[in-house]
Write a protein that holds these residues in place. Structure first.
Motif, PDB file in Angstrom:
ATOM      1  N   GLU A 186      -2.140 -37.312 -43.605  1.00  0.00           N
ATOM      2  CA  GLU A 186      -2.553 -38.688 -43.324  1.00  0.00           C
ATOM      3  C   GLU A 186      -3.912 -38.642 -42.628  1.00  0.00           C
ATOM      4  OE1 GLU A 186      -0.403 -42.375 -41.081  1.00  0.00           O
ATOM      5  OE2 GLU A 186      -0.801 -40.592 -39.874  1.00  0.00           O
ATOM      6  N   ILE A 187      -4.845 -39.461 -43.116  1.00  0.00           N
ATOM      7  CA  ILE A 187      -6.191 -39.491 -42.545  1.00  0.00           C
ATOM      8  C   ILE A 187      -6.502 -40.923 -42.131  1.00  0.00           C
ATOM      9  CG2 ILE A 187      -8.629 -38.961 -42.947  1.00  0.00           C
ATOM     10  CD1 ILE A 187      -7.375 -37.309 -45.469  1.00  0.00           C
ATOM     11  N   LYS A 188      -6.759 -41.122 -40.844  1.00  0.00           N
ATOM     12  CA  LYS A 188      -7.048 -42.464 -40.330  1.00  0.00           C
ATOM     13  C   LYS A 188      -8.523 -42.571 -39.965  1.00  0.00           C
ATOM     14  CE  LYS A 188      -2.424 -43.362 -38.478  1.00  0.00           C
ATOM     15  NZ  LYS A 188      -1.622 -43.627 -37.260  1.00  0.00           N
ATOM     16  N   ILE A 189      -9.178 -43.565 -40.559  1.00  0.00           N
ATOM     17  CA  ILE A 189     -10.591 -43.815 -40.285  1.00  0.00           C
ATOM     18  C   ILE A 189     -10.744 -45.300 -40.007  1.00  0.00           C
ATOM     19  CG2 ILE A 189     -12.953 -43.578 -41.133  1.00  0.00           C
ATOM     20  CD1 ILE A 189     -11.843 -41.555 -43.196  1.00  0.00           C
ATOM     21  N   ALA A 190     -10.917 -45.651 -38.724  1.00  0.00           N
ATOM     22  CA  ALA A 190     -10.969 -47.067 -38.328  1.00  0.00           C
ATOM     23  C   ALA A 190      -9.732 -47.774 -38.874  1.00  0.00           C
ATOM     24  CB  ALA A 190     -12.270 -47.710 -38.791  1.00  0.00           C
ATOM     25  N   ASN A 191      -9.907 -48.827 -39.689  1.00  0.00           N
ATOM     26  CA  ASN A 191      -8.757 -49.575 -40.211  1.00  0.00           C
ATOM     27  C   ASN A 191      -8.282 -49.062 -41.564  1.00  0.00           C
ATOM     28  OD1 ASN A 191      -8.510 -51.226 -38.046  1.00  0.00           O
ATOM     29  ND2 ASN A 191      -9.366 -53.047 -38.981  1.00  0.00           N
ATOM     30  N   SER A 192      -8.745 -47.908 -41.973  1.00  0.00           N
ATOM     31  CA  SER A 192      -8.375 -47.368 -43.286  1.00  0.00           C
ATOM     32  C   SER A 192      -7.459 -46.154 -43.140  1.00  0.00           C
ATOM     33  CB  SER A 192      -9.627 -46.972 -44.073  1.00  0.00           C
ATOM     34  OG  SER A 192     -10.399 -48.110 -44.378  1.00  0.00           O
ATOM     35  N   THR A 193      -6.556 -46.026 -44.097  1.00  0.00           N
ATOM     36  CA  THR A 193      -5.639 -44.885 -44.125  1.00  0.00           C
ATOM     37  C   THR A 193      -5.689 -44.238 -45.506  1.00  0.00           C
ATOM     38  OG1 THR A 193      -4.149 -45.960 -42.543  1.00  0.00           O
ATOM     39  CG2 THR A 193      -3.251 -44.133 -43.820  1.00  0.00           C
ATOM     40  N   ILE A 194      -5.796 -42.925 -45.510  1.00  0.00           N
ATOM     41  CA  ILE A 194      -5.767 -42.157 -46.757  1.00  0.00           C
ATOM     42  C   ILE A 194      -4.598 -41.181 -46.663  1.00  0.00           C
ATOM     43  CG2 ILE A 194      -7.012 -40.533 -48.245  1.00  0.00           C
ATOM     44  CD1 ILE A 194      -9.628 -41.641 -47.018  1.00  0.00           C
ATOM     45  N   ILE A 195      -3.729 -41.199 -47.659  1.00  0.00           N
ATOM     46  CA  ILE A 195      -2.605 -40.263 -47.721  1.00  0.00           C
ATOM     47  C   ILE A 195      -2.867 -39.276 -48.854  1.00  0.00           C
ATOM     48  CG2 ILE A 195      -0.121 -39.975 -48.063  1.00  0.00           C
ATOM     49  CD1 ILE A 195      -0.704 -41.455 -45.525  1.00  0.00           C
ATOM     50  N   VAL A 196      -2.822 -37.997 -48.526  1.00  0.00           N
ATOM     51  CA  VAL A 196      -3.041 -36.954 -49.532  1.00  0.00           C
ATOM     52  C   VAL A 196      -1.748 -36.164 -49.703  1.00  0.00           C
ATOM     53  CG1 VAL A 196      -4.394 -34.944 -50.200  1.00  0.00           C
ATOM     54  CG2 VAL A 196      -5.468 -36.774 -48.868  1.00  0.00           C
ATOM     55  N   ASN A 197      -1.214 -36.172 -50.915  1.00  0.00           N
ATOM     56  CA  ASN A 197      -0.040 -35.364 -51.250  1.00  0.00           C
ATOM     57  C   ASN A 197      -0.525 -34.105 -51.959  1.00  0.00           C
ATOM     58  OD1 ASN A 197       2.124 -37.346 -50.496  1.00  0.00           O
ATOM     59  ND2 ASN A 197       1.079 -38.566 -52.045  1.00  0.00           N
ATOM     60  N   LEU A 198      -0.291 -32.978 -51.346  1.00  0.00           N
ATOM     61  CA  LEU A 198      -0.792 -31.706 -51.872  1.00  0.00           C
ATOM     62  C   LEU A 198       0.398 -30.837 -52.260  1.00  0.00           C
ATOM     63  CD1 LEU A 198      -3.245 -29.880 -52.342  1.00  0.00           C
ATOM     64  CD2 LEU A 198      -3.147 -29.228 -49.943  1.00  0.00           C
ATOM     65  N   LYS A 199       0.496 -30.501 -53.541  1.00  0.00           N
ATOM     66  CA  LYS A 199       1.646 -29.705 -53.987  1.00  0.00           C
ATOM     67  C   LYS A 199       1.259 -28.803 -55.148  1.00  0.00           C
ATOM     68  CE  LYS A 199       3.285 -33.640 -56.733  1.00  0.00           C
ATOM     69  NZ  LYS A 199       4.407 -34.572 -56.958  1.00  0.00           N
ATOM     70  N   ARG A 200       2.154 -27.904 -55.456  1.00  0.00           N
ATOM     71  CA  ARG A 200       1.935 -26.931 -56.521  1.00  0.00           C
ATOM     72  C   ARG A 200       1.918 -27.626 -57.882  1.00  0.00           C
ATOM     73  NH1 ARG A 200       6.161 -22.314 -56.106  1.00  0.00           N
ATOM     74  NH2 ARG A 200       4.936 -21.912 -54.227  1.00  0.00           N
ATOM     75  N   ALA A 201       1.017 -27.184 -58.735  1.00  0.00           N
ATOM     76  CA  ALA A 201       0.962 -27.741 -60.087  1.00  0.00           C
ATOM     77  C   ALA A 201       2.186 -27.295 -60.886  1.00  0.00           C
ATOM     78  CB  ALA A 201      -0.313 -27.284 -60.785  1.00  0.00           C
ATOM     79  N   LYS A 202       2.488 -28.015 -61.944  1.00  0.00           N
ATOM     80  CA  LYS A 202       3.593 -27.634 -62.819  1.00  0.00           C
ATOM     81  C   LYS A 202       3.312 -26.265 -63.446  1.00  0.00           C
ATOM     82  CE  LYS A 202       5.791 -31.575 -62.341  1.00  0.00           C
ATOM     83  NZ  LYS A 202       7.079 -31.642 -61.611  1.00  0.00           N
ATOM     84  N   LYS A 203       4.388 -25.556 -63.767  1.00  0.00           N
ATOM     85  CA  LYS A 203       4.247 -24.201 -64.306  1.00  0.00           C
ATOM     86  C   LYS A 203       3.374 -24.170 -65.557  1.00  0.00           C
ATOM     87  CE  LYS A 203       8.489 -22.136 -62.499  1.00  0.00           C
ATOM     88  NZ  LYS A 203       9.780 -21.498 -62.837  1.00  0.00           N
ATOM     89  N   PHE A 204       3.536 -25.178 -66.403  1.00  0.00           N
ATOM     90  CA  PHE A 204       2.770 -25.200 -67.646  1.00  0.00           C
ATOM     91  C   PHE A 204       1.277 -25.300 -67.345  1.00  0.00           C
ATOM     92  CE2 PHE A 204       0.843 -27.635 -71.195  1.00  0.00           C
ATOM     93  CZ  PHE A 204       1.038 -26.706 -72.205  1.00  0.00           C
ATOM     94  N   TRP A 205       0.940 -26.145 -66.354  1.00  0.00           N
ATOM     95  CA  TRP A 205      -0.466 -26.295 -65.967  1.00  0.00           C
ATOM     96  C   TRP A 205      -1.007 -24.998 -65.377  1.00  0.00           C
ATOM     97  CZ3 TRP A 205      -4.548 -29.305 -66.603  1.00  0.00           C
ATOM     98  CH2 TRP A 205      -5.602 -29.212 -65.708  1.00  0.00           C
ATOM     99  N   ARG A 206      -0.189 -24.340 -64.549  1.00  0.00           N
ATOM    100  CA  ARG A 206      -0.636 -23.078 -63.953  1.00  0.00           C
ATOM    101  C   ARG A 206      -0.823 -22.014 -65.026  1.00  0.00           C
ATOM    102  NH1 ARG A 206       3.549 -23.970 -60.237  1.00  0.00           N
ATOM    103  NH2 ARG A 206       4.549 -21.975 -60.702  1.00  0.00           N
ATOM    104  N   PHE A 207       0.039 -22.071 -66.050  1.00  0.00           N
ATOM    105  CA  PHE A 207      -0.075 -21.115 -67.154  1.00  0.00           C
ATOM    106  C   PHE A 207      -1.393 -21.324 -67.903  1.00  0.00           C
ATOM    107  CE2 PHE A 207       0.512 -20.319 -71.733  1.00  0.00           C
ATOM    108  CZ  PHE A 207       0.755 -18.951 -71.703  1.00  0.00           C
ATOM    109  N   LEU A 208      -1.745 -22.596 -68.126  1.00  0.00           N
ATOM    110  CA  LEU A 208      -2.987 -22.903 -68.837  1.00  0.00           C
ATOM    111  C   LEU A 208      -4.222 -22.543 -68.018  1.00  0.00           C
ATOM    112  CD1 LEU A 208      -2.280 -26.389 -70.479  1.00  0.00           C
ATOM    113  CD2 LEU A 208      -2.390 -24.170 -71.615  1.00  0.00           C
ATOM    114  N   MET A 209      -4.157 -22.863 -66.716  1.00  0.00           N
ATOM    115  CA  MET A 209      -5.322 -22.681 -65.849  1.00  0.00           C
ATOM    116  C   MET A 209      -5.457 -21.262 -65.334  1.00  0.00           C
ATOM    117  SD  MET A 209      -6.871 -25.550 -65.783  1.00  0.00           S
ATOM    118  CE  MET A 209      -7.976 -25.308 -64.397  1.00  0.00           C
TER     119      MET A 209
END
Length: 343
Positions: A186-209
């Motif tokens: 969660e990132i709070k800047i004055a009256n603004s809020t940004i939520i960042v969800n950070l997680k592992r990519a799907k296996k298929f995507w990891r296989f491609l990348m």
């Protein structure tokens, strides 16, 4: 009243109740000249009851104080009022992003930078300045100028600290094989809020990348050096704001000290967040594998600029459930076929 003056009436009352006796007398005199000796006498007689809370000050009297008090405010009082007015003038915004280490987090950095820029470009409304004419005076203008310079530096601290924290979480997500890690920042800047969800990519995507997500992560040492550089550059604020009075300089020095403290605080927060991340992953990693259960552990670290939550998961409950469901389906089909052939 609060809508009309963006919620500073409580602050004004607090300042009024703590004025030095000579300044308080000047306010009462100005009040009497405008509204008559009777109202002045009532205000003086009721002052202690207002201050103690025995009698509530009416909205009308409070509103009049907003007009009469400013000439007797110190610069630091005006600075704090301008800061609150400026923040309350900001539109409230909310953003939520979902990213993976493979993607990197340039999008997050850009959004934070854009949000900070928009805040800096927002000014206290002209209509409010007309109602509070002291906002147009030099002291208030200088306060707003100083405030924005300080906020700009504070924005740099937020940006670099978040970058470092997301980098640490991304590195763990990418390299950890036994534990599934999800980070919510969660990132709070004055009256603004940004939520960042950070997680592992799907296996298929990891296989491609492929396992190249580390290429998207900023260098840890480089980010640390950038945070240190902010600390070194804070003192140049004084050079960027010309022709300050001694009172204004004192407030500026106070803000510089606060900023330097925030830099050190952000470093400590980064270390604590990293330690909590390491601890929760280590604990979950040591848990036994179990096909019937999935272990889920959560850790939260609170900071002035928003909380960081780490979720660590381990276990094969989902896989096991799919196997059971598939087996049940096959069994049902076999029963139907057997019943049909028997008939």
């Amino acid at each position: 009243m609060k809508d009309r003056y963006l919620g500073i009436d409580d602050d004004v009352r607090e300042i009024f109740f703590n004025l030095p006796p000579e300044d308080l007398e000047m306010v009462f005199r100005a009040y009497g000249r405008k509204y008559g000796e009777g109202k002045k006498r009532f205000a003086k007689q009721t002052f202690k009851k207002w201050k103690s809370g025995i009698v509530q000050m009416s909205g009308k009297i409070s509103e009049r104080l907003v007009v009469f008090l400013p000439p007797y405010l110190k610069f630091e009082n005006k600075y704090d009022l301008v800061k609150k007015l400026w923040i309350n003038s900001q539109p409230q915004t909310f953003f939520e992003l979902s990213i993976t280490p493979e993607q990197g987090f340039e999008e997050v950095v850009e959004l934070i930078a854009k949000t900070i820029k928009e805040k800096l470009e927002t000014n206290i409304s002209e209509s409010l300045k007309e109602r509070l004419n002291w906002l147009c005076q030099n002291n208030a203008k200088k306060a707003e100028e100083l405030l924005k310079k300080v906020f700009e530096k504070e924005g740099e601290i937020i940006l670099k600290s978040v970058s470092r924290e997301l980098r640490d979480i991304s590195e763990y997500i990418r390299t950890e094989k036994d534990v599934n890690i999800i980070g919510v920042k969660e990132i709070k800047i004055a009256n603004s809020t940004i939520i960042v969800n950070l997680k592992r990519a799907k296996k298929f995507w990891r296989f491609l990348m492929g396992d190249n997500s580390s290429n998207n992560l900023p260098d840890k040492t480089s980010v640390d050096q950038q945070i240190d550089q902010i600390d070194k550059n804070i003192s140049v604020l004084e050079e960027g704001i010309k022709s300050l009075t001694p009172e204004q300089k004192n407030k500026l020095f106070e803000e510089i000290v606060k900023l330097k403290f925030k830099v050190q605080e952000s470093k400590i927060d980064i270390d604590i967040s990293r330690e909590k991340l390491e601890l929760i992953v280590e604990v979950v990693r040591k848990l036994p594998e179990d096909v019937l259960f999935r272990y889920i552990a959560k850790s939260t670290h609170k900071t002035p600029y928003g909380d960081t939550e780490i979720i660590a998961k381990k276990g094969c409950f989902t896989t096991f459930a799919i196997i059971i469901s598939t087996f049940s389906l096959l069994l049902a089909v076999m029963v139907i076929l057997f019943a049909g052939s028997a008939g």
